[in-house]
Motif scaffolding. Structure first.
Motif, PDB file in Angstrom:
ATOM      1  N   CYS A 110       9.494   5.516   0.578  1.00  0.00           N
ATOM      2  CA  CYS A 110       8.793   4.417   1.256  1.00  0.00           C
ATOM      3  C   CYS A 110       9.333   4.168   2.666  1.00  0.00           C
ATOM      4  O   CYS A 110       8.651   3.547   3.487  1.00  0.00           O
ATOM      5  N   GLU A 162       2.308   6.638  -6.991  1.00  0.00           N
ATOM      6  CA  GLU A 162       1.364   7.687  -7.399  1.00  0.00           C
ATOM      7  C   GLU A 162       2.014   9.059  -7.246  1.00  0.00           C
ATOM      8  O   GLU A 162       1.873   9.925  -8.116  1.00  0.00           O
ATOM      9  N   ARG A 163       2.728   9.247  -6.139  1.00  0.00           N
ATOM     10  CA  ARG A 163       3.370  10.541  -5.870  1.00  0.00           C
ATOM     11  C   ARG A 163       4.353  10.907  -6.987  1.00  0.00           C
ATOM     12  O   ARG A 163       4.441  12.078  -7.386  1.00  0.00           O
ATOM     13  N   ALA A 173       0.837  -1.207   0.000  1.00  0.00           N
ATOM     14  CA  ALA A 173       0.000   0.000   0.000  1.00  0.00           C
ATOM     15  C   ALA A 173       0.871   1.256   0.000  1.00  0.00           C
ATOM     16  O   ALA A 173       0.594   2.230  -0.722  1.00  0.00           O
ATOM     17  N   LEU A 174       1.932   1.221   0.799  1.00  0.00           N
ATOM     18  CA  LEU A 174       2.867   2.350   0.863  1.00  0.00           C
ATOM     19  C   LEU A 174       3.546   2.551  -0.493  1.00  0.00           C
ATOM     20  O   LEU A 174       3.661   3.684  -0.988  1.00  0.00           O
ATOM     21  N   HIS A 204       2.483   1.716  -3.482  1.00  0.00           N
ATOM     22  CA  HIS A 204       1.550   2.267  -4.472  1.00  0.00           C
ATOM     23  C   HIS A 204       1.311   3.754  -4.235  1.00  0.00           C
ATOM     24  O   HIS A 204       1.195   4.533  -5.183  1.00  0.00           O
ATOM     25  N   ARG A 205       1.268   4.145  -2.939  1.00  0.00           N
ATOM     26  CA  ARG A 205       1.058   5.567  -2.647  1.00  0.00           C
ATOM     27  C   ARG A 205       2.203   6.416  -3.215  1.00  0.00           C
ATOM     28  O   ARG A 205       1.977   7.463  -3.830  1.00  0.00           O
ATOM     29  N   TYR A 206       3.445   5.943  -3.038  1.00  0.00           N
ATOM     30  CA  TYR A 206       4.575   6.751  -3.500  1.00  0.00           C
ATOM     31  C   TYR A 206       4.818   6.622  -5.001  1.00  0.00           C
ATOM     32  O   TYR A 206       5.355   7.546  -5.618  1.00  0.00           O
ATOM     33  N   GLU A 242       9.727   6.580   4.553  1.00  0.00           N
ATOM     34  CA  GLU A 242       9.129   7.743   5.207  1.00  0.00           C
ATOM     35  C   GLU A 242      10.167   8.547   6.000  1.00  0.00           C
ATOM     36  O   GLU A 242      10.014   8.783   7.210  1.00  0.00           O
TER      37      GLU A 242
END
Length: 250
Positions: free
Chosen positions: A160, A130-131, A123-124, A126-128, A162
């Motif tokens: 990822c 997208e970023r 999930a992390l 995919h979020r980044y 963070e």
């Protein structure tokens, strides 16, 4: 998490780094505040890359002190682990694992170093992705991507973890001119989120747009520190004037 506003999250004091008889850093002192974007520039061999490699302890400094997020970097396992988790690094070369998919390149660090489950790490990732605007590349292998896409994967991989701080070591120098812009756009967007950034680059248009401060180095020393506008329009040192004249004439 400590409140880092209005205090230095990176503090270098009289840092020296030598390779045999060669002084790569000659007593460098520099503070970087939380949320600040610092661009380090200078001629080849001036110590720029050594400076940021000492911040994340890829290179061990010989003397002086470096504090990151209040932690003294003393070569101990604890300080190294803290740096690896809190400071992201993007290199000239992409350093992706060629035998792993983009998604697996991104999930490896969070699962191993931060103990995330596969589900949370995916999930992390995919979020980044997208970023950095390449979510559709998740299942591809690095060799199937352009240089610019690979570098954006490298940025996403660092994010990822963070980190609180991102370091960039000439992230566009290995790219062809057509793909430089997409990586710089990604970095501009990252800067706009308030991430603390230290970036070594010759991309002066990017520097002028993003930097809070310019740091000019030569022969292992910080020669000049200034806001972008005065640095580019009226640099104080002769060495910075010569550097900009040569760089901007190309």
């Amino acid at each position: 998490m400590p409140d880092t506003r209005n205090r230095a999250v990176i503090r270098m004091d009289e840092v020296v780094k030598t390779y045999g008889d060669f002084y790569a850093l000659k007593g460098v002192s520099l503070d970087v505040m939380a949320g600040e974007r610092v661009v380090v520039c200078g001629p080849s061999g001036s110590g720029k890359s050594t400076l940021i490699r000492c911040i994340n302890q890829l290179e061990k400094h010989d003397s002086g002190t470096i504090d990151v997020d209040g932690l003294r970097l003393d070569g101990t396992k604890a300080s190294l682990e803290s740096i690896r988790q809190n400071v992201g690094m993007v290199f000239q070369q992409f350093n992706l694992f060629p035998h792993l998919s983009v998604l697996d390149n991104l999930t490896l660090g969070p699962m191993r170093s931060r103990g995330l489950s596969r589900e949370k790490a995916v999930a992390l990732a995919h979020r980044y992705l997208e970023r950095v605007r390449i979510p559709e590349q998740a299942m591809k292998m690095p060799r199937q991507l352009s240089g610019g896409q690979q570098q954006r994967v490298a940025i996403a991989r660092a994010l990822c973890m963070e980190p609180r701080i991102m370091l960039f070591d000439e992230p566009t120098s290995a790219l062809d001119p057509e793909t430089i812009g997409e990586v710089l756009d990604t970095m501009v967007e990252l800067a706009e989120t308030g991430m603390t950034m230290v970036c070594v680059t010759h991309e002066m248009g990017f520097a002028r747009r993003v930097a809070d401060r310019m740091v000019f180095m030569d022969h292992g020393e910080i020669v000049e520190v200034a806001a972008p506008e005065p640095f580019f329009t009226a640099p104080e040192s002769n060495r910075a004037q010569d550097f900009l004249r040569r760089l901007l004439s190309h």
